[in-house]
Design a protein around this motif. Structure first.
Motif, mmCIF file in Angstrom:
data_model
loop_
_atom_site.group_PDB
_atom_site.id
_atom_site.type_symbol
_atom_site.label_atom_id
_atom_site.label_comp_id
_atom_site.label_asym_id
_atom_site.label_seq_id
_atom_site.Cartn_x
_atom_site.Cartn_y
_atom_site.Cartn_z
ATOM 1 N N LEU A 170 -20.427 -31.797 17.026
ATOM 2 C CA LEU A 170 -21.589 -32.694 16.927
ATOM 3 C C LEU A 170 -22.233 -32.886 18.290
ATOM 4 N N ALA A 171 -21.418 -33.012 19.331
ATOM 5 C CA ALA A 171 -21.968 -33.173 20.671
ATOM 6 C C ALA A 171 -22.833 -31.967 21.044
ATOM 7 N N ALA A 172 -22.354 -30.773 20.706
ATOM 8 C CA ALA A 172 -23.137 -29.568 20.988
ATOM 9 C C ALA A 172 -24.429 -29.550 20.195
ATOM 10 N N ALA A 173 -24.367 -29.960 18.923
ATOM 11 C CA ALA A 173 -25.559 -29.969 18.074
ATOM 12 C C ALA A 173 -26.578 -30.998 18.548
ATOM 13 N N MET A 174 -26.088 -32.083 19.157
ATOM 14 C CA MET A 174 -26.984 -33.146 19.612
ATOM 15 C C MET A 174 -27.415 -32.951 21.063
ATOM 16 N N GLY A 175 -26.820 -31.981 21.732
ATOM 17 C CA GLY A 175 -27.192 -31.704 23.102
ATOM 18 C C GLY A 175 -26.698 -32.732 24.096
ATOM 19 N N ILE A 176 -25.538 -33.346 23.827
ATOM 20 C CA ILE A 176 -24.973 -34.307 24.771
ATOM 21 C C ILE A 176 -23.724 -33.697 25.400
ATOM 22 N N ASP A 177 -23.373 -34.208 26.584
ATOM 23 C CA ASP A 177 -22.352 -33.558 27.398
ATOM 24 C C ASP A 177 -20.930 -33.823 26.930
ATOM 25 N N THR A 178 -20.630 -35.031 26.497
ATOM 26 C CA THR A 178 -19.244 -35.386 26.172
ATOM 27 C C THR A 178 -19.120 -35.852 24.730
ATOM 28 N N ALA A 179 -17.992 -35.526 24.116
ATOM 29 C CA ALA A 179 -17.725 -35.923 22.729
ATOM 30 C C ALA A 179 -17.046 -37.296 22.724
ATOM 31 N N SER A 180 -17.816 -38.332 22.985
ATOM 32 C CA SER A 180 -17.281 -39.698 22.999
ATOM 33 C C SER A 180 -18.354 -40.644 22.495
ATOM 34 N N GLY A 181 -17.923 -41.872 22.179
ATOM 35 C CA GLY A 181 -18.835 -42.875 21.654
ATOM 36 C C GLY A 181 -18.757 -42.973 20.144
ATOM 37 N N ALA A 182 -19.600 -43.811 19.577
ATOM 38 C CA ALA A 182 -19.661 -44.015 18.128
ATOM 39 C C ALA A 182 -21.047 -43.595 17.642
ATOM 40 N N LEU A 183 -21.087 -42.573 16.799
ATOM 41 C CA LEU A 183 -22.348 -42.039 16.293
ATOM 42 C C LEU A 183 -22.812 -42.846 15.092
ATOM 43 N N VAL A 184 -24.026 -43.384 15.155
ATOM 44 C CA VAL A 184 -24.589 -44.161 14.058
ATOM 45 C C VAL A 184 -25.101 -43.198 12.996
ATOM 46 N N SER A 185 -24.452 -43.238 11.832
ATOM 47 C CA SER A 185 -24.867 -42.353 10.740
ATOM 48 C C SER A 185 -25.747 -43.066 9.722
ATOM 49 N N ASP A 186 -25.745 -44.400 9.732
ATOM 50 C CA ASP A 186 -26.605 -45.143 8.809
ATOM 51 C C ASP A 186 -26.777 -46.556 9.322
ATOM 52 N N VAL A 187 -27.898 -47.162 8.982
ATOM 53 C CA VAL A 187 -28.196 -48.554 9.342
ATOM 54 C C VAL A 187 -28.505 -49.316 8.063
ATOM 55 N N VAL A 188 -27.820 -50.426 7.842
ATOM 56 C CA VAL A 188 -28.005 -51.218 6.633
ATOM 57 C C VAL A 188 -29.322 -51.990 6.716
#
Length: 478
Positions: free
Chosen positions: A288-306
């Motif tokens: 996912l980090a590669a697909a999003m173009g970010i350097d490190t695979a860390s953090g919490a990815l927001v997949s939906d917002v209520v």
């Protein structure tokens, strides 16, 4: 680590010799372990009066029929126990009332007691036995199954010796710890060990974090304290890994910082009010980090917002939360604990990566509310896509009703997929709704094909809806 003279043995050709064979110079060094032993004994002597025994008279519960497994559903550590066996203090329901045994400790001199939720769960009466063997019937002030913490109250007619909660964030892996409890009914048993690991998540809910220790913890230790060498409680012993039912050196204690928050909330009104953002999150994998173009695979990815939540209009799908109120968010499991232990109504700052750029956002924490996931189903086949290796169909009103997909979700439904295809390798399943690829919505099968044809990132970032939950996946499309 303290080394006692009786266990100081060294190998030789034909067997083992005692330390006395090594000469007076080595024996002189045993004065240091002796001093350490004395300090440990002083610590135990100070805190032991605050450790109590919990006797819970259990209500009648059905016994599983022969050949059936006990149903652990609803228990805070049910899945963990199904895999590894029940913890110390856990009693299999009997055909009639039984007595559960656990441990606890005096939180303050007014008679508030901390123990585990599972020790007093389903109890008709709870008795607290003090270190001097006096017994008092206890009131259950409140319990929190999601962290396995319970608060009791007794009236002893006098002030009681209380312990201090330490800062579990400050303890280091390798530090000495002491567990005191009532394993197998043997009251005031003391065991020692070290902190084996911190920040353990045993996959039983998002709000509990555990310290792992090799101090011997057995049936009856549940709810008892884990002390640091300053005599402060840094954890509440709650679960063990035990194929045999006994200690194998893998014990887990709920951290004192979580206990402190839960205890204060339960004492206030008997309930826990958790902070809430209103987002679905997931880990950032290397793909996912590669697909999003970010350097490190860390953090919490927001997949939906209520919709209507505190995060609505502030956080966006695809944001990667890297800190909350200046506390680092290393993985998605960090965020629920940080948010859940924040008071409702608190103005908070969230740092996110959005389109590769860091942004600081402000919002007010709401009160946690639960939501039920929608069921899943399979729609009628309409169109096959060879690039992904999936068969998709339009999300018709009939399919939406059959699958229970919300009106706010649009996309195409995965009706089938080939083994070893890019979609299968990415984890897609039948019934998933493909919502978006990259920045392009996939409202129809043709739109999906167009998005694939124009996508320049490999792997591609795909947003799907599964059972009512939005999830990002990275899919190879080359």
């Amino acid at each position: 680590m303290s080394i006692r003279k009786s266990s100081l043995l060294f190998p030789r050709t034909t067997g083992w010799v005692g330390a006395s064979a090594l000469g007076a110079s080595l024996l002189a060094s045993t004065a240091i372990p002796a001093l350490a032993d004395e300090a440990l004994a002083d610590l135990v002597e100070t805190v032991q009066p605050s450790v109590v025994t919990i006797l819970a008279e259990q209500k009648t519960a059905p016994t599983p029929a022969q050949g059936q497994e006990f149903n652990f559903e609803g228990h805070p550590f049910g899945e963990f126990f199904k895999r590894f066996g029940g913890p110390e203090g856990f009693n299999m329901p009997d055909r009639g009332p039984g007595q559960g045994l656990g441990s606890g400790f005096v939180l303050d001199q007014d008679g508030y007691i901390v123990t585990n939720h599972h020790v007093v769960d389903n109890a008709s009466t709870v008795t607290v036995r003090l270190n001097d063997d006096r017994e008092f019937e206890a009131e259950i002030v409140g319990t929190d199954p999601l962290t396995d913490i319970a608060i009791l109250k007794i009236d002893a007619g006098e002030t009681l010796p209380a312990v201090k909660l330490g800062d579990s964030d400050e303890i280091r892996v390798g530090e000495d710890v002491v567990a005191i409890g009532n394993p197998f009914g043997l009251s005031s048993t003391v065991t020692t060990g070290i902190v084996s690991a911190k920040g353990r998540n045993i996959s039983e809910g998002p709000y509990a974090e555990f310290i792992q220790t090799d101090a011997a913890i057995n049936k009856g230790n549940s709810g008892g304290p884990l002390f640091n060498m300053d005599g402060e409680v840094i954890g509440v012993n709650s679960a063990i890994y035990s194929p045999s039912g006994g200690s194998v050196g893998l014990g887990f204690a709920v951290t004192s910082n979580i206990v402190d928050y839960i205890a204060a909330d339960l004492r206030d009104d008997g309930e826990v009010s958790r902070g809430w953002l209103g987002v679905s999150i997931q880990n950032v994998s290397p793909q996912l980090a590669a697909a999003m173009g970010i350097d490190t695979a860390s953090g919490a990815l927001v997949s939906d917002v209520v919709p209507g939540s505190p995060a609505d209009g502030i956080l966006q799908q695809g944001d990667v939360i890297v800190s909350f109120n200046d506390e680092a968010v290393g993985t998605s499991s960090d965020l629920p604990i940080l948010v859940g232990t924040t008071k409702v109504g608190t103005d908070s700052t969230i740092t996110v990566l959005r389109n590769g750029q860091e942004e600081r956002l402000n919002l007010t924490i709401g009160k946690h509310q639960s939501a039920e996931a929608a069921p899943n189903a399979v729609a009628e086949d309409k169109l096959a896509d060879s690039a992904l290796g999936v068969t998709v169909a339009p999300l018709t009103e009939a399919a939406r009703a059959e699958m229970g997909v919300a009106e706010t979700v649009d996309g195409v439904v995965v009706t089938n997929l080939k083994p070893d295809s890019p979609a299968a390798k990415a984890g897609l399943q039948r019934g998933d709704v493909i919502v978006r690829i990259g920045n392009q919505d996939t409202l129809t099968p043709d739109a999906l094909q167009t998005a694939l044809d124009s996508e320049k990132t490999d792997p591609a970032l795909m947003l799907i809806n599964r059972g009512g939950n939005q999830i990002f996946v990275a899919v190879e499309i080359a």
